[in-house]
Each structure stands twice: as structure tokens, then as C-alpha cells.
Design a protein around this motif. Structure first.
Motif, short mmCIF file in Angstrom:
data_model
loop_
_atom_site.label_atom_id
_atom_site.label_comp_id
_atom_site.label_asym_id
_atom_site.label_seq_id
_atom_site.Cartn_x
_atom_site.Cartn_y
_atom_site.Cartn_z
N PRO A 276 0.84 -1.20 0.00
CA PRO A 276 0.00 0.00 0.00
C PRO A 276 0.88 1.25 0.00
O PRO A 276 1.94 1.26 0.62
N ARG A 277 0.43 2.27 -0.69
CA ARG A 277 1.20 3.51 -0.78
C ARG A 277 0.28 4.68 -0.42
O ARG A 277 -0.79 4.83 -1.01
N VAL A 278 0.69 5.48 0.54
CA VAL A 278 -0.10 6.63 0.98
C VAL A 278 -0.05 7.69 -0.11
O VAL A 278 1.01 7.98 -0.66
N ILE A 279 -1.21 8.24 -0.43
CA ILE A 279 -1.27 9.31 -1.42
C ILE A 279 -1.79 10.58 -0.74
O ILE A 279 -2.66 10.52 0.12
N ARG A 280 -1.21 11.69 -1.12
CA ARG A 280 -1.57 12.98 -0.53
C ARG A 280 -1.59 14.05 -1.62
O ARG A 280 -0.88 13.92 -2.62
N PRO A 281 -2.32 15.13 -1.38
CA PRO A 281 -2.22 16.27 -2.31
C PRO A 281 -0.82 16.88 -2.23
O PRO A 281 -0.25 16.99 -1.14
N PHE A 282 -0.27 17.27 -3.39
CA PHE A 282 1.06 17.87 -3.40
C PHE A 282 1.10 19.16 -2.59
O PHE A 282 2.04 19.43 -1.87
N ASP A 283 0.04 19.96 -2.73
CA ASP A 283 0.02 21.25 -2.03
C ASP A 283 -0.72 21.19 -0.70
O ASP A 283 -1.00 22.22 -0.10
N GLU A 284 -1.07 19.98 -0.25
CA GLU A 284 -1.77 19.74 1.01
C GLU A 284 -3.19 20.33 1.02
O GLU A 284 -3.83 20.38 2.06
N VAL A 285 -3.69 20.78 -0.15
CA VAL A 285 -5.03 21.36 -0.21
C VAL A 285 -5.90 20.62 -1.23
O VAL A 285 -6.96 20.10 -0.89
N THR A 286 -5.44 20.57 -2.47
CA THR A 286 -6.25 20.02 -3.56
C THR A 286 -5.59 18.75 -4.11
O THR A 286 -4.43 18.76 -4.50
N PHE A 287 -6.38 17.68 -4.15
CA PHE A 287 -5.91 16.43 -4.72
C PHE A 287 -6.21 16.47 -6.21
O PHE A 287 -7.37 16.51 -6.62
N ARG A 288 -5.18 16.50 -7.03
CA ARG A 288 -5.33 16.59 -8.48
C ARG A 288 -5.08 15.21 -9.09
O ARG A 288 -4.10 14.56 -8.76
N PHE A 289 -5.99 14.82 -9.99
CA PHE A 289 -5.78 13.55 -10.67
C PHE A 289 -6.35 13.60 -12.08
O PHE A 289 -7.31 14.30 -12.37
N TYR A 290 -5.70 12.85 -12.96
CA TYR A 290 -6.07 12.77 -14.37
C TYR A 290 -6.51 11.35 -14.68
O TYR A 290 -5.90 10.39 -14.23
N CYS A 291 -7.58 11.24 -15.45
CA CYS A 291 -8.06 9.94 -15.88
C CYS A 291 -8.33 9.99 -17.37
O CYS A 291 -8.84 10.98 -17.89
N CYS A 292 -7.99 8.93 -18.05
CA CYS A 292 -8.29 8.85 -19.48
C CYS A 292 -9.79 8.82 -19.67
O CYS A 292 -10.52 8.16 -18.93
N GLY A 293 -10.25 9.55 -20.68
CA GLY A 293 -11.67 9.59 -20.99
C GLY A 293 -11.99 8.72 -22.18
O GLY A 293 -11.15 7.97 -22.67
N PRO A 294 -13.21 8.84 -22.70
CA PRO A 294 -13.62 7.98 -23.82
C PRO A 294 -13.14 8.50 -25.16
O PRO A 294 -12.83 9.68 -25.32
N THR A 295 -13.07 7.59 -26.13
CA THR A 295 -12.93 7.96 -27.53
C THR A 295 -14.34 7.92 -28.08
O THR A 295 -14.99 6.88 -28.06
N VAL A 296 -14.85 9.08 -28.50
CA VAL A 296 -16.28 9.20 -28.81
C VAL A 296 -16.55 8.92 -30.29
O VAL A 296 -16.56 9.79 -31.12
N TYR A 297 -16.76 7.62 -30.59
CA TYR A 297 -17.07 7.22 -31.96
C TYR A 297 -18.29 6.32 -32.01
O TYR A 297 -18.71 5.87 -33.07
N GLY A 298 -18.87 6.03 -30.86
CA GLY A 298 -20.05 5.16 -30.80
C GLY A 298 -20.58 5.12 -29.38
O GLY A 298 -20.02 5.77 -28.49
N PRO A 299 -21.64 4.38 -29.16
CA PRO A 299 -22.23 4.33 -27.82
C PRO A 299 -21.30 3.63 -26.82
O PRO A 299 -20.59 2.69 -27.19
N ALA A 300 -21.31 4.11 -25.59
CA ALA A 300 -20.50 3.48 -24.54
C ALA A 300 -21.21 2.20 -24.08
O ALA A 300 -22.43 2.13 -24.05
N HIS A 301 -20.43 1.19 -23.74
CA HIS A 301 -20.99 -0.05 -23.21
C HIS A 301 -20.56 -0.18 -21.75
O HIS A 301 -19.81 0.62 -21.23
N ILE A 302 -21.05 -1.20 -21.10
CA ILE A 302 -20.83 -1.36 -19.66
C ILE A 302 -19.34 -1.44 -19.33
O ILE A 302 -18.91 -0.95 -18.29
N GLY A 303 -18.54 -2.02 -20.20
CA GLY A 303 -17.10 -2.10 -19.97
C GLY A 303 -16.45 -0.73 -19.98
O GLY A 303 -15.56 -0.45 -19.17
N ASN A 304 -16.91 0.15 -20.89
CA ASN A 304 -16.40 1.52 -20.91
C ASN A 304 -16.82 2.25 -19.64
O ASN A 304 -16.02 2.93 -19.00
#
Length: 158
Positions: free
Chosen positions: A56-84
């Protein structure tokens, strides 16, 4: 009473006067819920399992205020399915856990609107790329709303 309550013989129970309620089976048992009052939070550490170190690895906000995170989004070429959508539900659960700890979040999720798949499918549909991807992006956002997924703080195109 809503139909789902009648079918399963459940009733709604009010939680601590907050106005929210949960389905609860009918019967003689009573649900005792403690009052949850958060006036001052004790320091709580959030940790994730690191598959590289296998610890396990403890995660913290870099500035001790705001937790910033990036997540990959969809490629929008058709309807999303349950796996997406599973991916986006998990992102939402993670964000809600962080926000439950009263840590401010900045969630960035991109939308891939220019890709080999989007170009190919827009040509098949006979639409210009921008109109084609706008349609599927709008559908994706409706699906997320239907699943009660929080909208990201920022959603840039990629």
C-alpha cells in the motif's frame, strides 16, 4: 409507495433526519443508526495498492489542499458499453472517497475526439468529424448523468 418498494416489500427509512432514505426490509427489527456528526476530522491517510512494489502507498495532495488527478476519458465514436462505463464509475468512486475525507479535488478527464476510429466512423456516417463526435460526446455525458457520475472539473479534448 414506489412500485419497487411494493414488489419487494421494502419500506424507506429516513437516515438521521437528513432527508435521505434507504430501502429497508419490512418486519419487526429496527434499524438503529448512530448520529454521524463531523465537526473536526482526525487526520486520515488514503492509500492505494502499488502493483510495482506490492505494498500500500499513501497518497496525498502535493500542495496539502487540492488532490489533483487525471483519468483517461472515452474515444467518442459510438455508444458506450458497460465495460467503458465501469472505468468512469470507478473514477467517480475514487473521487467521492477523496471528497468524503473533505479533501478538495481537481479531476481532469479528456475526451478523445480525433482518432483513427472517430475519423473512420464519421466518414461511414457521412458527417464532418466535429458534428459526429459532438453527437457521441453528448450521448456519453447523458449516460454519465444517468449513472450519477460526477462531471470532471476539466474535460479537455485530446
Amino acid at each position: 409507495m414506489p412500485a419497487y418498494c411494493q414488489m419487494r416489500k421494502w419500506r424507506k427509512v429516513n437516515l438521521t433526519g437528513s432527508g435521505s432514505s434507504i430501502p429497508f426490509p419490512l418486519g419487526r427489527q429496527r434499524l438503529k443508526l448512530p448520529q454521524l456528526i463531523l465537526t473536526k476530522l482526525d487526520p486520515v491517510e488514503l492509500s492505494l495498492y502499488d502493483t510495482l512494489t506490492r505494498e500500500p502507498r499513501v497518497i496525498r495532495p502535493f500542495d496539502e489542499v487540492t488532490f489533483r488527478f487525471y483519468c483517461c476519458g472515452p474515444t467518442v465514436y459510438g455508444p458506450a458499453h458497460i465495460g467503458n462505463l465501469r472505468t468512469f464509475v470507478l473514477q467517480d468512486v475514487f473521487r467521492r472517497c477523496v471528497e468524503f475525507l473533505r479533501i478538495e479535488t481537481c479531476h481532469v478527464r479528456n475526451i478523445t475526439d480525433v482518432d483513427d476510429k472517430t475519423i473512420r466512423e464519421s466518414q461511414r456516417a457521412g458527417l464532418i468529424l466535429q458534428d459526429f463526435t459532438r453527437k457521441w460526446q453528448s450521448q456519453f455525458e447523458e449516460d454519465c448523468q444517468a449513472l450519477n457520475i460526477l462531471a470532471p472539473t476539466h474535460a479537455p479534448s485530446a
